[in-house]
Scaffold this active site. Structure first.
Site, PDB file in Angstrom:
ATOM      1  N   TRP A 172       0.933  -1.163   0.065  1.00  0.00           N
ATOM      2  CA  TRP A 172      -0.051  -0.052  -0.174  1.00  0.00           C
ATOM      3  C   TRP A 172       0.890   1.169   0.029  1.00  0.00           C
ATOM      4  O   TRP A 172       0.565   2.248  -0.634  1.00  0.00           O
ATOM      5  CB  TRP A 172      -1.133   0.103   1.163  1.00  0.00           C
ATOM      6  CG  TRP A 172      -1.929  -1.180   0.906  1.00  0.00           C
ATOM      7  CD1 TRP A 172      -1.993  -2.212   1.539  1.00  0.00           C
ATOM      8  CD2 TRP A 172      -2.888  -1.123  -0.100  1.00  0.00           C
ATOM      9  NE1 TRP A 172      -2.887  -3.064   1.199  1.00  0.00           N
ATOM     10  CE2 TRP A 172      -3.621  -2.403   0.030  1.00  0.00           C
ATOM     11  CE3 TRP A 172      -3.587  -0.323  -0.931  1.00  0.00           C
ATOM     12  CZ2 TRP A 172      -4.746  -2.857  -0.672  1.00  0.00           C
ATOM     13  CZ3 TRP A 172      -4.382  -0.652  -1.871  1.00  0.00           C
ATOM     14  CH2 TRP A 172      -5.105  -2.008  -1.693  1.00  0.00           C
ATOM     15  N   ASP A 217      -1.416   6.383   6.842  1.00  0.00           N
ATOM     16  CA  ASP A 217      -2.451   5.475   6.210  1.00  0.00           C
ATOM     17  C   ASP A 217      -2.612   4.427   7.377  1.00  0.00           C
ATOM     18  O   ASP A 217      -2.062   3.559   7.684  1.00  0.00           O
ATOM     19  CB  ASP A 217      -2.035   4.934   5.120  1.00  0.00           C
ATOM     20  CG  ASP A 217      -3.043   3.832   4.476  1.00  0.00           C
ATOM     21  OD1 ASP A 217      -4.139   3.707   5.152  1.00  0.00           O
ATOM     22  OD2 ASP A 217      -2.824   3.353   3.408  1.00  0.00           O
ATOM     23  N   LYS A 230     -12.429  -2.173   7.500  1.00  0.00           N
ATOM     24  CA  LYS A 230     -11.951  -3.029   8.174  1.00  0.00           C
ATOM     25  C   LYS A 230     -12.294  -2.892   9.772  1.00  0.00           C
ATOM     26  O   LYS A 230     -13.028  -3.622  10.446  1.00  0.00           O
ATOM     27  CB  LYS A 230     -10.199  -2.785   8.107  1.00  0.00           C
ATOM     28  CG  LYS A 230      -9.865  -3.081   6.839  1.00  0.00           C
ATOM     29  CD  LYS A 230      -8.497  -2.327   6.456  1.00  0.00           C
ATOM     30  CE  LYS A 230      -8.187  -2.415   4.866  1.00  0.00           C
ATOM     31  NZ  LYS A 230      -8.354  -3.551   4.128  1.00  0.00           N
TER      32      LYS A 230
HETATM   33  N1  PMP Z   1      -4.066   1.238   2.563  1.00  0.00           N
HETATM   34  C1  PMP Z   1      -4.284   0.097   3.384  1.00  0.00           C
HETATM   35  C2  PMP Z   1      -3.236   0.107   4.340  1.00  0.00           C
HETATM   36  C3  PMP Z   1      -5.246  -0.763   2.890  1.00  0.00           C
HETATM   37  O1  PMP Z   1      -5.070  -2.069   3.582  1.00  0.00           O
HETATM   38  C4  PMP Z   1      -6.115  -0.684   1.960  1.00  0.00           C
HETATM   39  C5  PMP Z   1      -7.115  -1.558   1.407  1.00  0.00           C
HETATM   40  N2  PMP Z   1      -7.164  -2.968   1.802  1.00  0.00           N
HETATM   41  C6  PMP Z   1      -6.049   0.534   1.149  1.00  0.00           C
HETATM   42  C7  PMP Z   1      -5.259   1.494   1.639  1.00  0.00           C
HETATM   43  C8  PMP Z   1      -6.751   0.805  -0.070  1.00  0.00           C
HETATM   44  O2  PMP Z   1      -8.274   1.051   0.319  1.00  0.00           O
HETATM   45  P1  PMP Z   1      -9.562   1.470  -0.562  1.00  0.00           P
HETATM   46  O3  PMP Z   1      -9.688   0.166  -1.101  1.00  0.00           O
HETATM   47  O4  PMP Z   1     -10.265   1.907   0.601  1.00  0.00           O
HETATM   48  O5  PMP Z   1      -9.035   2.380  -1.328  1.00  0.00           O
END
Ligand code: PMP
Length: 360
Positions: free
Chosen positions: A102, A171, A195
Site C-alpha cells: 500500500w 495510512d 476493516k
Molecule cells: N491502504 C491500506 C493499508 C489498505 O489495507 C487498503 C485496502 N485494503 C488501502 C489502502 C486501499 O483502500 P481502499 O480500497 O479503501 O481504497
C-alpha cells in the site's frame, strides 16, 4: 444459518451486536417511517446521527479541537492523491516510507503531483521488516512524511513515528481504532472504513487545521479538505448508510471499553496466534520480523504448500472463512480486526492444530 468466523482483510467482519441493531432499524429508523438509506442527508435526523458519529470518533481517539474530521468517499486510495494535492503548498517534495504494497501504491500516485524521496524501501526482501528510523533518509526540504503503520497484505507493522517537525501523514486503514494513538503527533490520518470502522464506502480523514485551505485551483474540488470541512463533509451526497453504520460501530466501541480495551484484547489475540504459529515446529511460519508483526493481519505459510488447497477447503468447511493470503504473497492470512474476539482465535488455532496432526 449460523455466522462464520470471518478472517477477511476487508470488507471485514462487523460486530454482531451492531448488525443486529441495524437489522431492527432496517424498515424504520428513528421514527422516520423509512430506513436511514431513504431519508435526506440534510434532514435533522441524519445530520444529528452524522454529528454524533463524529463526536464519538473524537472521544474514542482523543482528537484535539484543532483537527477536522472528514467523512469522505473514494476509499483510502483517493487519499494517495489528495494528500500531495492538499499539502504540496508546503513544498514540491515529500518523504515516503516504502514498507509494503500500500505504501508502494501511495508513492506511485504521489509521484504524479510531487517529487518523492523514498526514505526506506523493503520491496527487495518482500516486506518482512521495517528499517530502523536511524536508517531512513529523511530530507530537510520535504513538505511532509508519509507512512503506512500497518501493511495489510504482508502483515508488517510499526508503532513508532519518525522524529520530525514535518507533518506526518499516516495510512491507518488497517489499524485505526485497534489501540490508542496520539493524534496530535500527526498532520493527516486517513483510513478506509471496511476493516475496523464499518462497511466499505466511507473514508475517514483527520487533518490538522493548518494543513487545510491551500488546494490547487486545477484539481478536483472533492479532494479539497477545505471544501469538505466547510460543508461538514456534505458538499455532495455522502454515503449515508456507511456513515450511519460507522456511527453504530463507534458507539459499540465506546460501550465496550474504547480503544484501550480493544488494545488489550488485540494484543492477546495476536500473541496467542503468533505464539501458536511459532510453536508449530515449522509446520506453519510467519515470515515477518518479530518486532514488526501486525496485530491486525497475520500471514502464515505452510511448510508444504501442496497442502494449501486442503487447508483452505477444510477451514472453510469448519466455518473459518477468508483465510487465503493475498494473491501477491500466497499462503494464508488471518485478519483479526476489532470485531473478531478471542473465540475466533481459539477456533482458528484448534483447526490449525488438528490440520497439523492430520498432515504431519
Ligand atoms: N491502504 C491500506 C493499508 C489498505 O489495507 C487498503 C485496502 N485494503 C488501502 C489502502 C486501499 O483502500 P481502499 O480500497 O479503501 O481504497
Amino acid at each position: 444459518m449460523s455466522r462464520i468466523f470471518n478472517f477477511s482483510a476487508g470488507p471485514a467482519a462487523l460486530p454482531e451486536a451492531v448488525l443486529k441493531e441495524v437489522q431492527t432499524e432496517m424498515l424504520e429508523w428513528n421514527g422516520a417511517g423509512a430506513s436511514v438509506m431513504e431519508v435526506s442527508h440534510r434532514g435533522k435526523p441524519f445530520m444529528a446521527a452524522a454529528a454524533k458519529a463524529e463526536q464519538d470518533l473524537r472521544d474514542l481517539m482523543g482528537i484535539p479541537d484543532n483537527y477536522k474530521v472528514l467523512f469522505l468517499q473514494g476509499g483510502a486510495t483517493s487519499q494517495f492523491s489528495a494528500i500531495p494535492l492538499n499539502l504540496r503548498f508546503l513544498g514540491g517534495k515529500a518523504d515516503y516510507a516504502h514498507t509494503g504494497h500500500w505504501s508502494k501504491k501511495a508513492i506511485a500516485d504521489a509521484k504524479r503531483f510531487v517529487e518523492v524521496n523514498t526514505v526506506c524501501d523493503t520491496s527487495e526482501e518482500g516486506y518482512k521488516h521495517v528499517p530502523d528510523v536511524s536508517d531512513w533518509t529523511l530530507s530537510d526540504d520535504a513538505a511532509y512524511v508519509h507512512i503506512t503503520p500497518n501493511e495489510t497484505i504482508a502483515g508488517v507493522e510499526f508503532d513508532w513515528l519518525p522524529d520530525t517537525e514535518k507533518p506526518i501523514c499516516a495510512d491507518l486503514s488497517s489499524t485505526i481504532l485497534s489501540r490508542p494513538i496520539d493524534v496530535s503527533k500527526y498532520g493527516v490520518i486517513y483510513a478506509g472504513a471496511q476493516k475496523n470502522i464499518g462497511p466499505a464506502g466511507i473514508t475517514i480523514v483527520i487533518v490538522r487545521d493548518d494543513l487545510v485551505g491551500n488546494f490547487p485551483d486545477d484539481a478536483p474540488r472533492l479532494m479539497d479538505y477545505k471544501v469538505m470541512a466547510d460543508s461538514d463533509s456534505m458538499n455532495n451526497t455522502p454515503p449515508t448508510f456507511a456513515w450511519y453504520l460507522a456511527g453504530k460501530v463507534f458507539a459499540w466501541l465506546k460501550a465496550n471499553g474504547g480503544v484501550e480495551a480493544m488494545a488489550s484484547i488485540n494484543r492477546e489475540k495476536a500473541e496467542k496466534l503468533y505464539g501458536y504459529i511459532d510453536a508449530s515446529d515449522g509446520f506453519y511460519t510467519n515470515p515477518v520480523a518479530v518486532a514488526n508483526r501486525s496485530w491486525m493481519n497475520v500471514p502464515f505459510i505452510l511448510a508444504d504448500s501442496g497442502l494449501d488447497a486442503a487447508f483452505l477447503e477444510q477451514s472453510h468447511a469448519a466455518g473459518l472463512h477468508a483465510l487465503k493470503g493475498h494473491r501477491s504473497v500466497g499462503g494464508m492470512r488471518a485478519s483479526i480486526y476489532n470485531a473478531l474476539g478471542l473465540d475466533a482465535i481459539d477456533a482458528l488455532i484448534d483447526f490449525m492444530d488438528s490440520f497439523k496432526s492430520a498432515n504431519q
